[in-house]
Design an enzyme around this catalytic site. Structure first.
Site, PDB file in Angstrom:
ATOM      1  CG  HIS A  76       5.718  11.614  -0.969  1.00  0.00           C
ATOM      2  ND1 HIS A  76       4.813  10.948  -0.876  1.00  0.00           N
ATOM      3  CD2 HIS A  76       5.380  11.456  -2.461  1.00  0.00           C
ATOM      4  CE1 HIS A  76       4.078  10.865  -1.765  1.00  0.00           C
ATOM      5  NE2 HIS A  76       4.805  11.663  -3.040  1.00  0.00           N
ATOM      6  CG  ASP A  98       6.125   8.573  -7.575  1.00  0.00           C
ATOM      7  OD1 ASP A  98       5.717   9.303  -7.471  1.00  0.00           O
ATOM      8  OD2 ASP A  98       4.836   7.402  -7.129  1.00  0.00           O
TER       9      ASP A  98
END
Length: 449
Positions: A45, A346
């Protein structure tokens, strides 16, 4: 020196800087005499507001500064005068406006990089009519995957708007998303099999990870002189290393929110390199090689799905944290698309890099000393909008896989059966064999309970 490229996982997306070791050339375009067969993307994202765990210390710092202004008999000195008009206004968890723009741009760039080659078209933008099999019959609309977390779903939708050219202005453009793609969401709830937030499927004792203690040791090291300097700007205040660190955090999040922050200019280039290293210590020891068997296990789920797509197979037998309710059905897990987009976090990209056993990233990181030659630099690995891309290439009678991380080609020579090569190409059969061994060695079902 661009300080924004040293915000660790809070850095905006960037592709500048040197190659990863052993790779020559810039990696742009498709290698000569090759055609593109398919592309697989594990995507992070984009810019977000801080998470709940980060908010509390930053709010505490803001309150400390407000109390200082209210009770001090002294005025803030340059370069801290602006603090008199500053308020903490950051939101929580959700994607920022800049984040929406980053993901829209990422989708448009992916189309620009790969769209015409994948869909064998000279159209400048996407339209459903080009989504066909080689015999000309229409394919089902593509499936894009994300999670139920707002910032992940919003990122996927913004990416899709950029990729599918909904706002291109072309007469053939389709604006109705229901005719462009299906969005399949995996639930982010404890105990749920979710390969795009794999820590939900793997119950790992927190005490097994040294990431937070090592990060705290470093914070209490690199900011000692910084605190003294900052206190001179605010006569009478007593600051800690954690206060200075949270000023850097606010800088990063305000930049992600509104594009700038007055806190950023309080710190030198060396202090920003120090901040970046806190992220390296945390991720290396929490999500990568420093976390041992747990981190490779957490990469096994998405890798299993990636392998299934490479081999055009559904997954019907539970294992590795895969949700077989989704992967046993071509409506929710197609295996014959030209491209696959999975919007994630991540940590999941770092899990995958770790599972692949990329040895150039292996290096014990000291909490007392920052090695400037290290390759495990989170700002480069997983900035906001990071993307791990696998290209399947047909080159004459042979097929290859090439991996890119943020437009930089990854060296795959440390994978079990992949040869060392300066172009990053691994024969398809060898790549699949290597990744299968990595998944088997991860022993997800033994490690994760």
């Amino acid at each position: 020196f661009d300080k924004k490229e040293h915000f660790g996982s809070y850095s905006p997306y960037f592709t500048t800087g040197s190659n990863f070791p052993g790779i020559e050339g810039d990696g742009t375009g498709i290698p000569e005499q090759c055609t593109l067969s398919e592309v697989h993307v594990l995507h992070r994202h984009a810019e977000r507001y801080p998470s709940a765990s980060s908010i509390k210390p930053m709010e505490a710092l803001a309150k400390k500064l407000q109390n200082y202004l209210k009770n001090s008999t002294s005025e803030p000195l340059p370069p801290f005068e602006w603090i008199k008009d500053w308020n903490y206004t950051l939101g929580a968890e959700l994607l920022t406006p800049l984040g929406v723009a980053t993901e829209f741009s990422a989708g448009a760039k992916f189309w620009s990089d790969y769209g015409q080659a994948l869909f064998k078209t000279d159209q400048q933008f996407y339209s459903p009519k080009i989504n066909t099999y080689s015999n000309g019959t229409q394919r089902p609309i593509p499936v894009i995957r994300a999670t139920t977390q707002s910032r992940i779903q919003t990122s996927a939708e913004a990416w899709a708007a950029g990729f599918f050219g909904q706002y291109s202005g072309q007469s053939y453009a389709e604006k109705d998303t229901s005719k462009l793609y299906d969005l399949v969401l995996q639930y982010e709830t404890a105990g749920n099999n979710n390969t795009l937030a794999s820590y939900y499927a793997c119950n790992i004792p927190i005490e097994k990870f040294p990431g937070i203690p090592k990060k705290d040791v470093w914070i209490n090291n690199y900011l000692n002189d910084t605190v003294i300097r900052l206190q001179n700007y605010l006569p009478g205040i007593k600051l800690t290393n954690s206060d200075a660190y949270n000023m850097q955090q606010i800088c990063a999040f305000e930049t992600a929110s509104i594009g700038y922050s007055n806190f950023c200019d309080l710190f030198s280039d060396e202090e920003w390199e120090g901040f970046e290293y806190t992220e390296d210590l945390y991720f290396y020891n929490w999500d990568s090689f420093g976390g041992g068997k747990y981190t490779t296990a957490e990469g096994a789920g998405w890798a299993s799905e990636f392998l299934a797509r490479l081999e055009d197979k559904l997954i019907t037998v539970p294992g590795n944290g895969v949700n077989v309710t989704l992967t046993s059905n071509t409506d929710t897990f197609p295996v014959d698309q030209p491209f696959y987009l999975d919007m994630s976090h991540d940590a999941d990209i770092v899990f995958m890099l770790t599972l692949m056993d990329l040895d150039f990233l292996k290096q014990e990181l000291s909490p007392y000393y920052m090695d400037p030659t290290r390759q495990f630099v989170v700002s480069r690995l997983v900035p906001f909008g990071a993307r791990l891309i696998f290209e399947v290439l047909s080159c004459g009678s042979d097929s290859y896989v090439r991996a890119k991380l943020n437009d930089r080609i990854l060296p795959l020579g440390s994978m079990e059966y992949c040869p060392k090569s300066s172009d990053g190409l691994c024969p398809y059969v060898d790549f699949v064999k290597s990744l299968k061994k990595s998944v088997e060695d991860a022993k997800f079902d033994n490690v994760c309970d």
